[in-house]
Scaffold this motif. Sequence first.
Motif, mmCIF file in Angstrom:
data_model
loop_
_atom_site.group_PDB
_atom_site.id
_atom_site.type_symbol
_atom_site.label_atom_id
_atom_site.label_comp_id
_atom_site.label_asym_id
_atom_site.label_seq_id
_atom_site.Cartn_x
_atom_site.Cartn_y
_atom_site.Cartn_z
ATOM 1 N N UNK A 1 0.794 -1.230 0.000
ATOM 2 C CA UNK A 1 0.000 0.000 0.000
ATOM 3 C C UNK A 1 0.818 1.267 0.000
ATOM 4 N N UNK A 2 2.146 1.192 -0.135
ATOM 5 C CA UNK A 2 2.979 2.393 -0.184
ATOM 6 C C UNK A 2 3.763 2.513 -1.495
ATOM 7 N N UNK A 3 3.376 1.733 -2.483
ATOM 8 C CA UNK A 3 4.081 1.817 -3.759
ATOM 9 C C UNK A 3 3.803 3.157 -4.429
ATOM 10 N N UNK A 4 4.871 3.753 -5.006
ATOM 11 C CA UNK A 4 4.748 5.035 -5.689
ATOM 12 C C UNK A 4 4.458 6.173 -4.748
ATOM 13 N N UNK A 5 4.936 6.091 -3.510
ATOM 14 C CA UNK A 5 4.649 7.148 -2.558
ATOM 15 C C UNK A 5 5.305 8.466 -2.957
ATOM 16 N N UNK A 6 6.388 8.405 -3.740
ATOM 17 C CA UNK A 6 7.055 9.633 -4.144
ATOM 18 C C UNK A 6 6.540 10.218 -5.435
ATOM 19 N N UNK A 7 5.645 9.531 -6.137
ATOM 20 C CA UNK A 7 5.135 10.048 -7.407
ATOM 21 C C UNK A 7 4.091 11.137 -7.164
ATOM 22 N N UNK A 8 4.042 12.032 -8.095
ATOM 23 C CA UNK A 8 3.063 13.113 -7.977
ATOM 24 C C UNK A 8 1.642 12.598 -8.188
ATOM 25 N N UNK A 9 1.495 11.486 -8.921
ATOM 26 C CA UNK A 9 0.166 10.933 -9.200
ATOM 27 C C UNK A 9 -0.319 9.979 -8.107
ATOM 28 N N UNK A 10 0.449 9.811 -7.048
ATOM 29 C CA UNK A 10 0.042 8.907 -5.959
ATOM 30 C C UNK A 10 -1.164 9.487 -5.228
ATOM 31 N N UNK A 11 -2.002 8.654 -4.609
ATOM 32 C CA UNK A 11 -3.206 9.154 -3.913
ATOM 33 C C UNK A 11 -2.836 9.996 -2.693
ATOM 34 N N UNK A 12 -3.790 10.819 -2.274
ATOM 35 C CA UNK A 12 -3.540 11.681 -1.116
ATOM 36 C C UNK A 12 -3.555 10.895 0.183
ATOM 37 N N UNK A 13 -4.345 9.802 0.270
ATOM 38 C CA UNK A 13 -4.435 8.981 1.476
ATOM 39 C C UNK A 13 -4.008 7.571 1.136
ATOM 40 N N UNK A 14 -3.317 6.932 2.066
ATOM 41 C CA UNK A 14 -2.805 5.580 1.856
ATOM 42 C C UNK A 14 -3.420 4.638 2.888
ATOM 43 N N UNK A 15 -3.436 3.353 2.525
ATOM 44 C CA UNK A 15 -3.879 2.289 3.431
ATOM 45 C C UNK A 15 -2.767 1.244 3.493
ATOM 46 N N UNK A 16 -1.704 1.538 4.228
ATOM 47 C CA UNK A 16 -0.553 0.632 4.235
ATOM 48 C C UNK A 16 -0.829 -0.598 5.090
ATOM 49 N N UNK A 17 -0.133 -1.681 4.761
ATOM 50 C CA UNK A 17 -0.208 -2.915 5.532
ATOM 51 C C UNK A 17 1.179 -3.484 5.738
ATOM 52 N N UNK A 18 1.418 -4.086 6.906
ATOM 53 C CA UNK A 18 2.732 -4.635 7.244
ATOM 54 C C UNK A 18 2.550 -6.030 7.835
ATOM 55 N N UNK A 19 3.408 -6.946 7.386
ATOM 56 C CA UNK A 19 3.506 -8.284 7.967
ATOM 57 C C UNK A 19 4.916 -8.434 8.528
#
Length: 313
Positions: free
Chosen positions: A158-176
């Motif tokens: 859920x954090x892929x492309x976090x540095x791109x300008x086209x990335x969404x404003x809100x993220x839903x990250x997940x960690x295992x």
Amino acid sequence: MQIDPDEEQPMMMHGNGHGRVHPAASSSDFSGEMNQSVSAPSSDPSSSPLYSFHFEKPVPEQQQQQPPPPQPQPGTYVVQVPKDKVFRVPPPENARLFEHYTRRAKRRSRCSCARVCACLLAALLALAVLLGALAGVVYLAFRPRKPAYAVQALAVAGLAGVGNASSPAAFSPGFDATVRADNSPNGKVGVRYEGDRSRVSVSYDGVLLADGAWPAFYQGPRNVTVFVAKAKGSGIRLSQSVRGQMAAAAMLRSVPFDVDVEVPVRLQLGKLWTWAVPVRARCTVAIDKLAADAKVMSRSCDVKVRVLFWWTN
């Protein structure tokens, strides 16, 4: 036989204390009868005039000496009050005695409170000494040690492309997080993890990204357990600076994350179980990329336990 009247003496005789014997009458009154009695004696002496009795009721002395009650003066009233209704003013000595006994009662109450406090303090001190001695015996008998924890892997979603300008404003990250719990230093102590009150959170540069729960399980003595702790976040908004820092760290193949764990544990000492004690751990993990197959580049964990005699290094 001739009786001289001058030799006759008056006779006084008390009859049971209630009468008196009067002297016989003059000899002239009984001269004829005396002569007859002498000439013709009788077998009953009481029949003689000399033994005649005259009883008078004695007057009580109290009635004789008691003066007549005083008569009230005209215009005055006599009020009779029962004794139990008469109120008297106590003497001054009673007030001094009351003050003395009151001060003594206060001193006794203060002494009683001080004695109770001293006994309570002594009991608490004795209990503390007893608990300390018991803890020392437990430590010498079981030699408890802290288990070692390490994050072997951290999968990110859920954090892929976090540095791109086209990335969404809100993220839903997940960690295992793959965690290795090593209880091998304890040969006689088992550990039970209470998962219902546990918490696992993942953050980046102080920004909370996801949280989850530590799984509940039992770890026996000299045991090593590897498990996965999951954390999930939703609607996480990252500032432009945080997104830029994370993208730059991914390019350097070292993205640091903080994994915080808080879980209550209970120790098994032989057949006895201790109460639940919170265990807190903070692990810093750096991975090479923001993906599920990320590799751990560096890791470190610090464990804290809120018990003085538990789990020494």
